[in-house]
Design a protein around this motif. Sequence first.
Motif, short mmCIF file in Angstrom:
data_model
loop_
_atom_site.label_atom_id
_atom_site.label_comp_id
_atom_site.label_asym_id
_atom_site.label_seq_id
_atom_site.Cartn_x
_atom_site.Cartn_y
_atom_site.Cartn_z
N VAL A 34 -7.95 -16.86 10.44
CA VAL A 34 -8.67 -15.71 10.98
C VAL A 34 -9.99 -15.63 10.22
O VAL A 34 -10.01 -15.74 8.99
N ALA A 35 -11.09 -15.45 10.96
CA ALA A 35 -12.40 -15.39 10.31
C ALA A 35 -13.24 -14.27 10.92
O ALA A 35 -13.08 -13.94 12.11
N TYR A 36 -14.11 -13.69 10.10
CA TYR A 36 -15.06 -12.72 10.64
C TYR A 36 -16.39 -12.84 9.92
O TYR A 36 -16.46 -13.25 8.75
N ASP A 37 -17.44 -12.49 10.63
CA ASP A 37 -18.80 -12.49 10.08
C ASP A 37 -19.46 -11.21 10.57
O ASP A 37 -19.75 -11.07 11.77
N TRP A 38 -19.69 -10.28 9.65
CA TRP A 38 -20.17 -8.95 10.00
C TRP A 38 -21.60 -8.77 9.53
O TRP A 38 -21.90 -8.84 8.35
N ASP A 39 -22.51 -8.58 10.51
CA ASP A 39 -23.90 -8.27 10.21
C ASP A 39 -24.04 -6.75 10.16
O ASP A 39 -24.13 -6.09 11.21
N ARG A 40 -24.04 -6.21 8.95
CA ARG A 40 -24.00 -4.77 8.79
C ARG A 40 -25.25 -4.08 9.34
O ARG A 40 -25.17 -2.98 9.90
N ASP A 41 -26.40 -4.71 9.20
CA ASP A 41 -27.65 -4.09 9.65
C ASP A 41 -27.74 -4.00 11.16
O ASP A 41 -28.10 -2.95 11.72
N ASP A 42 -27.44 -5.11 11.84
CA ASP A 42 -27.54 -5.14 13.31
C ASP A 42 -26.24 -4.75 14.01
O ASP A 42 -26.20 -4.65 15.24
N GLU A 43 -25.16 -4.56 13.22
CA GLU A 43 -23.84 -4.20 13.75
C GLU A 43 -23.31 -5.23 14.74
O GLU A 43 -22.69 -4.89 15.75
N ASN A 44 -23.59 -6.51 14.45
CA ASN A 44 -23.02 -7.59 15.25
C ASN A 44 -21.82 -8.18 14.52
O ASN A 44 -21.85 -8.37 13.30
N LEU A 45 -20.78 -8.51 15.26
CA LEU A 45 -19.54 -9.01 14.66
C LEU A 45 -19.09 -10.27 15.39
O LEU A 45 -19.07 -10.31 16.63
N GLU A 46 -18.75 -11.29 14.62
CA GLU A 46 -18.15 -12.50 15.17
C GLU A 46 -16.74 -12.63 14.62
O GLU A 46 -16.53 -12.55 13.41
N LEU A 47 -15.79 -12.85 15.50
CA LEU A 47 -14.39 -13.03 15.12
C LEU A 47 -13.91 -14.39 15.58
O LEU A 47 -14.28 -14.86 16.65
#
Length: 321
Positions: free
Chosen positions: A150-163
């Motif tokens: 399971v992986a995630y990449d969270w761009d806190r500034d732009d609120e974009n999330l990849e799962l």
Amino acid sequence: MSQTSKKPIVFAIAGGIAALLIAGYMYASSAGVKKFEDFLYDNDLSGSLRYDEASYSPLSDTITLEDVELEVVVMEMGPQKEHVTGRLDSLSIEGASVDNKRRIAFSGYELVTSPSDGERQANILYQMLDEPLKFINRMGIEQTRLDGSVAYDWDRDDENLELGVSLDAENIASYSISLRFSHARKLVDIDPSRFIMTALMNPKGQMEEFGRVEFVSLNASVKDYGFMERMAYLDAISRFDYGSALNSDTEIEAVAATRQDETDKKQMAEFLDEDSIEAVSSFRAGGGDLKVSVETRRPVRLLDLVKDDRLHRDIKIEIDD
């Protein structure tokens, strides 16, 4: 000083630097393991993960555990606690020291398809997977070995999330899926234990809670290990038209190959083009590989993906085998 006499000095310096680097690496590795174990202790998780060996790589920021025993509480309903239990060959956490990008991978988790009453009580996975496991067992598969991540990449500034999720089930199939969302803070801030309980008890309410979360894209792939082919064979037998086979010159294989009927194709035609329908039909009939791509012309809110049994007009699905 001669050129020859300089060489031992150069080698000594190089060796000293190498020794310092190795010592620094070992110290960082040791410090990384201690930090991880302190985290487990501080969050009352020491009893949830028991392992024979732990190591940390500062280069990849990865904690690796070997021979892991699980007893993790995933849901609490009053005094009752539901656990995931079992054993893993290994568990790795990449991005261990950051909270916005992480990948957790595991290998060697074993599931039996006909668990005992005690196993059902001890492990909520057996309760959640009850019907699929019964079906798999009737297909002649008594157990499976799971590897996954399971992986995630969270761009806190732009609120974009990849799962990203992948799972390889021995004797059945492997699949991987990656999703992208925008305005995804609601997804990031959820309490996992609360999410599981709400999703089971009130899936519609859980979906409504996501509010502004927008779907951007999805890519998935499936590789069959003979399971779909076995299903197709049993389905062909169940649909076999003995009258046509006895009173026609058509080859028996052609009479039996009725895995996909016109009703199914009409239902799929509401979402898929002709090439995608043929790819799905081919996969269901004989297994193999399947790739799915879902793109949007612009982000679509999760609540608007499907309405009145119709897919949102800004979403396009493509499937290849």
